[in-house]
Each structure stands twice: as C-alpha cells, then as structure tokens.
Design a protein around this motif. Structure first.
Motif, PDB file in Angstrom:
ATOM      1  N   PHE A   1      48.506  41.194  33.854  1.00 50.11           N
ATOM      2  CA  PHE A   1      47.228  41.686  33.343  1.00 50.11           C
ATOM      3  C   PHE A   1      46.277  40.522  33.048  1.00 50.11           C
ATOM      4  O   PHE A   1      45.103  40.550  33.427  1.00 50.11           O
ATOM      5  N   GLY A   2      46.781  39.493  32.379  1.00 51.29           N
ATOM      6  CA  GLY A   2      45.945  38.342  32.049  1.00 51.29           C
ATOM      7  C   GLY A   2      45.479  37.593  33.278  1.00 51.29           C
ATOM      8  O   GLY A   2      44.321  37.151  33.354  1.00 51.29           O
ATOM      9  N   LEU A   3      46.371  37.446  34.276  1.00 53.50           N
ATOM     10  CA  LEU A   3      46.007  36.744  35.517  1.00 53.50           C
ATOM     11  C   LEU A   3      44.929  37.501  36.277  1.00 53.50           C
ATOM     12  O   LEU A   3      43.928  36.915  36.712  1.00 53.50           O
ATOM     13  N   PHE A   4      45.113  38.808  36.422  1.00 50.28           N
ATOM     14  CA  PHE A   4      44.118  39.613  37.128  1.00 50.28           C
ATOM     15  C   PHE A   4      42.808  39.684  36.357  1.00 50.28           C
ATOM     16  O   PHE A   4      41.733  39.733  36.959  1.00 50.28           O
ATOM     17  N   LEU A   5      42.882  39.685  35.028  1.00 48.95           N
ATOM     18  CA  LEU A   5      41.662  39.695  34.229  1.00 48.95           C
ATOM     19  C   LEU A   5      40.862  38.413  34.465  1.00 48.95           C
ATOM     20  O   LEU A   5      39.634  38.454  34.625  1.00 48.95           O
ATOM     21  N   GLY A   6      41.548  37.262  34.511  1.00 52.19           N
ATOM     22  CA  GLY A   6      40.863  35.998  34.774  1.00 52.19           C
ATOM     23  C   GLY A   6      40.223  35.976  36.149  1.00 52.19           C
ATOM     24  O   GLY A   6      39.069  35.544  36.304  1.00 52.19           O
ATOM     25  N   ILE A   7      40.952  36.456  37.168  1.00 50.82           N
ATOM     26  CA  ILE A   7      40.412  36.488  38.529  1.00 50.82           C
ATOM     27  C   ILE A   7      39.221  37.437  38.609  1.00 50.82           C
ATOM     28  O   ILE A   7      38.193  37.130  39.234  1.00 50.82           O
ATOM     29  N   TYR A   8      39.340  38.573  37.956  1.00 55.57           N
ATOM     30  CA  TYR A   8      38.275  39.575  38.004  1.00 55.57           C
ATOM     31  C   TYR A   8      37.006  39.057  37.323  1.00 55.57           C
ATOM     32  O   TYR A   8      35.892  39.220  37.850  1.00 55.57           O
ATOM     33  N   LEU A   9      37.172  38.427  36.172  1.00 54.10           N
ATOM     34  CA  LEU A   9      36.012  37.871  35.469  1.00 54.10           C
ATOM     35  C   LEU A   9      35.360  36.743  36.276  1.00 54.10           C
ATOM     36  O   LEU A   9      34.127  36.610  36.306  1.00 54.10           O
ATOM     37  N   ALA A  10      36.195  35.921  36.950  1.00 51.29           N
ATOM     38  CA  ALA A  10      35.652  34.855  37.798  1.00 51.29           C
ATOM     39  C   ALA A  10      34.853  35.445  38.960  1.00 51.29           C
ATOM     40  O   ALA A  10      33.780  34.934  39.313  1.00 51.29           O
ATOM     41  N   ALA A  11      35.360  36.527  39.554  1.00 50.37           N
ATOM     42  CA  ALA A  11      34.638  37.176  40.651  1.00 50.37           C
ATOM     43  C   ALA A  11      33.332  37.793  40.163  1.00 50.37           C
ATOM     44  O   ALA A  11      32.295  37.686  40.831  1.00 50.37           O
ATOM     45  N   LEU A  12      33.369  38.430  38.981  1.00 47.62           N
ATOM     46  CA  LEU A  12      32.150  39.012  38.421  1.00 47.62           C
ATOM     47  C   LEU A  12      31.112  37.936  38.130  1.00 47.62           C
ATOM     48  O   LEU A  12      29.918  38.099  38.446  1.00 47.62           O
TER      49      LEU A  12
ATOM     50  N   VAL B   1      41.822  37.640  46.214  1.00 47.46           N
ATOM     51  CA  VAL B   1      41.441  36.224  46.214  1.00 47.46           C
ATOM     52  C   VAL B   1      40.085  35.969  46.880  1.00 47.46           C
ATOM     53  O   VAL B   1      39.252  35.249  46.312  1.00 47.46           O
ATOM     54  N   PRO B   2      39.794  36.510  48.073  1.00 48.60           N
ATOM     55  CA  PRO B   2      38.497  36.215  48.715  1.00 48.60           C
ATOM     56  C   PRO B   2      37.270  36.555  47.864  1.00 48.60           C
ATOM     57  O   PRO B   2      36.339  35.743  47.805  1.00 48.60           O
ATOM     58  N   PRO B   3      37.209  37.722  47.204  1.00 44.33           N
ATOM     59  CA  PRO B   3      36.018  37.989  46.379  1.00 44.33           C
ATOM     60  C   PRO B   3      35.814  36.981  45.260  1.00 44.33           C
ATOM     61  O   PRO B   3      34.666  36.746  44.842  1.00 44.33           O
ATOM     62  N   ALA B   4      36.901  36.388  44.766  1.00 45.85           N
ATOM     63  CA  ALA B   4      36.771  35.381  43.707  1.00 45.85           C
ATOM     64  C   ALA B   4      36.430  34.008  44.269  1.00 45.85           C
ATOM     65  O   ALA B   4      35.728  33.220  43.613  1.00 45.85           O
ATOM     66  N   LEU B   5      36.903  33.697  45.482  1.00 47.93           N
ATOM     67  CA  LEU B   5      36.684  32.371  46.069  1.00 47.93           C
ATOM     68  C   LEU B   5      35.386  32.256  46.856  1.00 47.93           C
ATOM     69  O   LEU B   5      34.827  31.165  46.980  1.00 47.93           O
TER      70      LEU B   5
END
Length: 318
Positions: free
Chosen positions: A26-37, A279-283
């Motif tokens: 949950f924490g890992l996906f939250l970090g990736i999601y916030l980075a993408a946003l 990964v692509p939407p965040a990178l």
C-alpha cells in the motif's frame, strides 16, 4: 451447460499474504501514485498555462499526461484499497468499468505515441513544412480521432467480453481486471467471438509499430547529417525522450502478453503488469523533463508561482 455463469464479483490476485507486506505494498503504490499525480499534474499545468508551450509537441504531451493519469488511476487506487482493507474482491460492474477505461487509456497512449513519432519526423525531416502539416486544426483532429476511436474500441471490447459466460470460476490471475485474464475464464466456444477482435487489435498494433520504426529511421539519418554537435543535441533532446517512453511502453507490454507460458507465474505476471501499467505513468514526466529545457523552465515557473502566491497570501493574512 450448467457450469456457465455470470458472477457477481471477481477475485483479484493479492500482492502479499501477510499484513505487513500488504501495508508495504500500500505504501509503495501510494508513493508511486502520488509521484505520477505530481509529475503529470505539473506537465498539464505548465502546458496549459505557459504560452511558450502552445506547440504541437506539447499539445500531444498534454494528452499523454492525461492518458498516464487515467491509466494509473484505473488500476492503482483499487489495488491500494484492497491491500489496505485486506480484501481481493471487485464487483462485476467495477471490473467491467476497469477493463473499459484501461483499454481506452492504454490503446490511446499507443496511438498517441505513434502520432508523436510522426510529429518528430515532420519537425526534423520536413522543418519548412512543419507549420503547414502540423497546424492546430490537424493536431486537434488527430487527438480527437485517438480519443474517439479508442472509446468506441473499448466499448466494443468490453461489451463483447462481458457478454461471454464464464466456465472457469471467478479468480483472476492479476491484481486488476485485465482482458486476457477474463477471457481465460470464458467458455472455449464463446471465446471465439472475442478472438476475432483480438486478431484485429494485434494487426493494428503491428501497423503502428511499423509506422514508429519507419518514422525513426529517417529521423536518425537527418540528425546524423547535422554538422554541429549543438544541433544534433537539440534534435536528439526532442526525440530521445519520446523514443525512451515508446521503448519502455512497448517492451514491457510485449513481454507481458507474449512471454512463453513455460516461464509464466503469478509473481511474474504481477511484476510485468506493474512494469507496463504502473511504472510508465510515473516515469514519463521525468523522462520528458530530463532533456527538455523549455519544459523544465515552465515547470519551475509554475512551482515558483505556486510558492510565491502561497507566501503572498500568508503575508496578507498576517
């Protein structure tokens, strides 16, 4: 057949069995999601507000950022909620909605990347005709064609897939509702209807891939003919980020769907799905901003403007 059914819900593949690992996921996906946003949100704001970026390349980049936000929002929040609340279920209607939106965003992204390759080709190989070929009307028409065609394509796919009766239960071997996983549960005779659509999709994807290759061959030839290193660097800074995004998107997608069945496993399926859908939407925002000075400057101006207005409001309140 008596074992044919339309389930009320599906069971998704969990990332972990223990509570600690679920919370870690949950924490890992939250970090990736916030980075993408944050990354895609800054690109959207910069392109919309900075008149220096009102060009065809940034218009398509604006659409790409929208698609990236849509892709990651379709899959990640539900996976985060399942990990947080220790559940694996998704409703039948929720699964159909997830499949429909995922098809729209992923298919549109592939078509948009193809158009962006053509934009690079015209910009570098036919610079004198760039303003005529890639005028605002043509760009809007191409973007509208991408959104409209992929929406109709997704509706057709979703309606056809979810009209198939299922004979293999309701357990999906993926952390979100993915079309191939649902088709695995369908009855073999009913699956033939959807197989025709899949063949057509594969042909269209192959045509886009060939178009990408044919666009980049003359691009590299033209760039290498530029006498100055500064000119080559400027040309490469325009197209290399797009090529990196295309390579990441296509390579992970192809391996996810065309990998040999002998090496298939639940863990590998999860890993590949994360690589091509999360990964692509965040990178992508990072890739485009690394070599693009105009975009970096515009993003800095937006961030500085936000902080300046915040401090001004605080000072006014005091």
């Amino acid at each position: 057949m008596s074992n044919r059914s339309f389930p009320t819900e599906f069971l998704l593949l969990p990332f972990a069995d223990t509570r600690k690992l679920q919370l870690l996921h949950f924490g890992l996906f939250l970090g990736i999601y916030l980075a993408a946003l944050l990354g895609n949100g800054l690109i959207l704001t910069a392109v919309a507000c900075d008149h220096h970026l009102h060009t065809p390349m940034y218009f398509f980049l604006f659409n790409l950022a929208l698609l990236d936000l849509g892709t990651i929002t379709t899959t990640v929040p539900k996976a985060m909620a399942n990990s947080l609340w220790d559940t694996t279920t998704i409703s039948y209607a929720g699964c159909a909605t997830q499949v429909s939106f995922f098809i729209v965003f992923v298919t549109a992204e592939f078509y948009l990347l193809t158009i962006m390759a053509y934009d690079c080709y015209v910009d570098i190989c036919k610079p004198l005709h760039y303003g005529t070929i890639m005028d605002s009307r043509a760009c809007v028409n191409m973007a509208a064609a991408v959104w409209g065609s992929t929406f109709l394509y997704a509706v057709l796919h979703t309606a056809n897939t979810f009209s198939l009766p299922l004979c293999q239960g309701n357990l999906l071997d993926q952390f979100f509702c993915e079309l191939p996983q649902i088709l695995k549960l369908s009855c073999s005779d009913a699956y033939l209807r959807e197989a025709v659509l899949l063949v057509v999709s594969a042909i269209l994807g192959f045509v886009c891939f060939i178009f990408l290759v044919l666009s980049y061959v003359p691009i590299f030839r033209s760039v290498l003919r530029i006498p100055s290193q500064q000119g080559q660097h400027k040309a490469f800074s325009t197209c290399l980020p797009h090529l990196a995004v295309v390579s990441l998107f296509i390579s992970t997608s192809i391996f996810a769907y065309l990998k040999p069945s002998s090496i298939s496993s639940p863990f590998l399926n999860l890993l590949l799905a994360v690589l091509y859908s999360v990964v692509p939407p965040a990178l992508n925002p990072l890739i485009y901003s690394m070599q693009n000075k105009e975009l970096k400057c515009a993003v800095r101006r937006q961030i500085w403007g936000i902080f300046s207005s915040t401090y001004k409001d605080l000072f006014t309140l005091q």
